[in-house]
Write an enzyme that holds these catalytic residues in place. Structure first.
Site, PDB file in Angstrom:
ATOM      1  N   PRO A 268     -19.697  29.189 -14.699  1.00 59.14           N
ATOM      2  CA  PRO A 268     -18.954  30.331 -15.220  1.00 59.14           C
ATOM      3  C   PRO A 268     -19.578  31.654 -14.798  1.00 59.14           C
ATOM      4  O   PRO A 268     -20.797  31.790 -14.780  1.00 59.14           O
ATOM      5  CB  PRO A 268     -19.058  30.156 -16.744  1.00 59.14           C
ATOM      6  CG  PRO A 268     -20.318  29.377 -16.943  1.00 59.14           C
ATOM      7  CD  PRO A 268     -20.497  28.504 -15.739  1.00 59.14           C
ATOM      8  N   ARG A 306     -11.252  46.337  -9.247  1.00 67.13           N
ATOM      9  CA  ARG A 306     -10.356  45.227  -9.606  1.00 67.13           C
ATOM     10  C   ARG A 306      -8.877  45.660  -9.688  1.00 67.13           C
ATOM     11  O   ARG A 306      -7.995  44.924  -9.304  1.00 67.13           O
ATOM     12  CB  ARG A 306     -10.792  44.583 -10.920  1.00 67.13           C
ATOM     13  CG  ARG A 306     -12.239  44.054 -10.901  1.00 67.13           C
ATOM     14  CD  ARG A 306     -12.541  43.137 -12.059  1.00 67.13           C
ATOM     15  NE  ARG A 306     -11.710  41.956 -12.019  1.00 67.13           N
ATOM     16  CZ  ARG A 306     -10.657  41.750 -12.786  1.00 67.13           C
ATOM     17  NH1 ARG A 306     -10.324  42.643 -13.683  1.00 67.13           N
ATOM     18  NH2 ARG A 306      -9.938  40.660 -12.663  1.00 67.13           N
ATOM     19  N   TYR A 310      -6.601  43.824  -7.046  1.00 67.68           N
ATOM     20  CA  TYR A 310      -5.794  42.700  -7.572  1.00 67.68           C
ATOM     21  C   TYR A 310      -4.721  43.169  -8.551  1.00 67.68           C
ATOM     22  O   TYR A 310      -4.203  42.348  -9.317  1.00 67.68           O
ATOM     23  CB  TYR A 310      -6.678  41.697  -8.336  1.00 67.68           C
ATOM     24  CG  TYR A 310      -8.028  41.392  -7.743  1.00 67.68           C
ATOM     25  CD1 TYR A 310      -8.148  40.740  -6.522  1.00 67.68           C
ATOM     26  CD2 TYR A 310      -9.202  41.721  -8.423  1.00 67.68           C
ATOM     27  CE1 TYR A 310      -9.392  40.450  -5.997  1.00 67.68           C
ATOM     28  CE2 TYR A 310     -10.450  41.427  -7.907  1.00 67.68           C
ATOM     29  CZ  TYR A 310     -10.535  40.795  -6.694  1.00 67.68           C
ATOM     30  OH  TYR A 310     -11.768  40.490  -6.174  1.00 67.68           O
ATOM     31  N   CYS A 336     -10.435  59.446  -2.792  1.00 76.18           N
ATOM     32  CA  CYS A 336      -9.320  59.893  -1.971  1.00 76.18           C
ATOM     33  C   CYS A 336      -8.479  58.704  -1.491  1.00 76.18           C
ATOM     34  O   CYS A 336      -8.469  58.371  -0.302  1.00 76.18           O
ATOM     35  CB  CYS A 336      -9.897  60.688  -0.796  1.00 76.18           C
ATOM     36  SG  CYS A 336      -8.642  61.576   0.068  1.00 76.18           S
TER      37      CYS A 336
HETATM   38  N1  LLP Z   1     -18.333  29.258  -8.414  1.00 76.69           N
HETATM   39  C1  LLP Z   1     -17.915  29.650  -7.204  1.00 76.69           C
HETATM   40  C2  LLP Z   1     -18.196  28.809  -6.049  1.00 76.69           C
HETATM   41  C3  LLP Z   1     -17.223  30.861  -7.068  1.00 76.69           C
HETATM   42  O1  LLP Z   1     -16.809  31.243  -5.858  1.00 76.69           O
HETATM   43  C4  LLP Z   1     -16.979  31.678  -8.187  1.00 76.69           C
HETATM   44  C5  LLP Z   1     -16.269  32.951  -8.077  1.00 76.69           C
HETATM   45  C6  LLP Z   1     -17.447  31.228  -9.444  1.00 76.69           C
HETATM   46  C7  LLP Z   1     -18.117  30.010  -9.519  1.00 76.69           C
HETATM   47  C8  LLP Z   1     -17.266  32.017 -10.710  1.00 76.69           C
HETATM   48  O2  LLP Z   1     -15.957  32.227 -11.026  1.00 76.69           O
HETATM   49  P1  LLP Z   1     -15.575  32.878 -12.440  1.00 76.69           P
HETATM   50  O3  LLP Z   1     -16.080  31.953 -13.516  1.00 76.69           O
HETATM   51  O4  LLP Z   1     -16.212  34.188 -12.504  1.00 76.69           O
HETATM   52  O5  LLP Z   1     -14.093  32.953 -12.420  1.00 76.69           O
HETATM   53  N2  LLP Z   1     -13.777  39.535  -7.826  1.00 76.69           N
HETATM   54  C9  LLP Z   1     -12.795  38.727  -8.528  1.00 76.69           C
HETATM   55  C10 LLP Z   1     -13.311  37.349  -8.826  1.00 76.69           C
HETATM   56  C11 LLP Z   1     -13.821  36.605  -7.613  1.00 76.69           C
HETATM   57  C12 LLP Z   1     -14.450  35.262  -7.945  1.00 76.69           C
HETATM   58  C13 LLP Z   1     -15.171  34.688  -6.766  1.00 76.69           C
HETATM   59  N3  LLP Z   1     -15.772  33.411  -7.002  1.00 76.69           N
HETATM   60  C14 LLP Z   1     -12.324  39.488  -9.784  1.00 76.69           C
HETATM   61  O6  LLP Z   1     -12.775  40.606 -10.016  1.00 76.69           O
HETATM   62  O7  LLP Z   1     -11.468  39.001 -10.516  1.00 76.69           O
END
Ligand code: LLP
Length: 389
Positions: A268, A306, A310, A336
């Protein structure tokens, strides 16, 4: 975080006082929230060999890494830089897992030298690894054609995704492993990010368990991250109790079928830190045209990308005056770019110049994705721990 005298407070310190002391823009993190989220995710799960590897890409502030360490978690790192931050925070190499697509040979050599576990992302990477480090143990990141996420750009499974070894390549992966005498001791999957629907996790978990039958030497199975948070007012938090019940049931069945208790890993990122963070910013300018009122702030997409990247939604409140006459405004940054917007036509307590606005749930993928664009420096970060900044 609470409201006192109609102002936003972090324990006994108001957002306005934090802004005065440290300046704005300012990322404020609350340690208690991270502790709470960690326990709410993990405590319901009964399976004895659960290992939590925090995805440090979400927020690698050293103080936050230390909290994860104190909680007993490990690290999921995407680069040498993240590994170095984790080592600096006191994690042992054995507590770190590295997963990266398109990794350079030098980075792989560093991983080998440090003895860090890797989730191999492609057949090419496996071949390179085999040449560099024959007779070793590896884990494979698999793409089982299951993807999810609150935006297409944060969906990491399926054939449009660059991530992982596709299910159709498993035979070839095994051949390469054999050629270099590599033992596949782990399989990994990360379907995407910001998932609030437990059904999706269930489907992905079952699929990875099923595919594990192709691998006889597994010591661990890694379900990745992706646990979402309720960014929008109408969204409900993930039911972690229900998730744990399903997870335990599936794991018990899996252990019987596989014939061995494996380490079970989750990674997570967002779930642990998103809601712990608030970006405080000062209103610098207000202007209206016949269709909109723009509220300009002294931060921007260079500090929190973000929304621009997105179309993400994050709650915004007026920390200087939480309740009062409302106004529909468009909150923008000072960069800008026309995408430099935090909220379009959002109703908030009418801001005036000098007010402090709080952009909530900014603890994950906020500061870590910030840049020096427009030559504006990054914000400061402050952690509130046991009531103190
Ligand atoms: N494991 C791997 C291999 C990953 O690539 C990621 C996230 C995670 C775990 C953790 O995912 P989470 O639990 O945070 O969902 N910048 C984007 C999110 C990109 C996530 C990339 N990989 C945002 O701001 O929503």
């Amino acid at each position: 975080m609470e409201v006192k005298n109609n102002k936003l407070y972090f324990n006994n310190i108001s957002a306005e006082n934090l802004a005065k002391k440290y300046g704005t823009p300012l990322y404020v993190y609350e340690a208690a929230t991270i502790w709470e989220r960690y326990h709410s995710l993990v405590d319901h799960i009964q399976y004895p060999h659960l290992k939590v590897h925090y995805a440090a890409k979400a927020n690698a502030n050293p103080a936050i890494l230390k909290i994860i360490k104190d909680l007993g978690g490990g690290i999921e790192a995407v680069s040498r830089g993240k590994i170095e931050l984790a080592l600096k925070a006191g994690f042992k190499p054995s507590q770190i897992i590295y997963t990266c697509n398109g990794a350079e040979v030098d980075e792989l050599k560093y991983i080998i030298k440090k003895g860090i576990r890797i989730n191999i992302d492609s057949l090419d990477q496996l071949e390179t690894w085999g040449k560099l480090n024959p007779n070793s143990n590896v884990s494979l990141r698999l793409n089982l054609d299951i993807g999810a996420g609150s935006h297409i750009y944060i969906t990491t499974g399926g054939q449009k995704s660059k991530f992982g070894i596709h299910i159709s390549n498993i035979k070839d992966a095994k051949k390469i492993a054999q050629k270099y005498n590599l033992t596949i001791i782990g399989i990994h999957q990360h379907i995407g990010s910001d998932v609030l629907n437990p059904q999706v996790f269930m489907k992905a978990i079952k699929a990875l368990m099923k595919v594990s039958q192709h691998f006889g030497d597994l010591e661990s199975i890694n379900f990745g991250g992706g646990f979402g948070v309720p960014y929008k007012p109408e969204q409900k938090p993930l039911d972690t109790k229900k998730f744990a019940q399903f997870f335990d049931k599936a794991l018990n069945k899996f252990v019987k079928e596989y014939g061995k208790e494996l380490d079970v890993l989750i990674e997570p990122g967002r779930y642990l830190v998103a809601e712990s963070g608030t970006l405080l910013t000062t209103v610098t300018d207000i202007k209206s045209n016949p269709s909109r009122t723009f509220v300009s702030t002294n931060t921007g997409m260079n500090h929190l990308i973000r929304q621009a990247m997105y179309f993400a939604y994050q709650k915004i409140s007026n920390a200087s005056k939480v309740k009062g006459t409302k106004k529909k405004v468009t909150v923008v940054g000072n960069i800008c770019e026309s995408a430099d917007m935090f909220a379009e036509d959002r109703t908030i307590t009418s801001p005036k110049k000098g007010d402090i606005l709080a952009i909530h749930d900014s603890g994950a993928y906020g500061y870590t994705m910030s840049s020096f664009y427009n030559a504006r420096v990054r914000p400061a970060e402050v952690l509130i721990d046991k009531g103190q900044p």
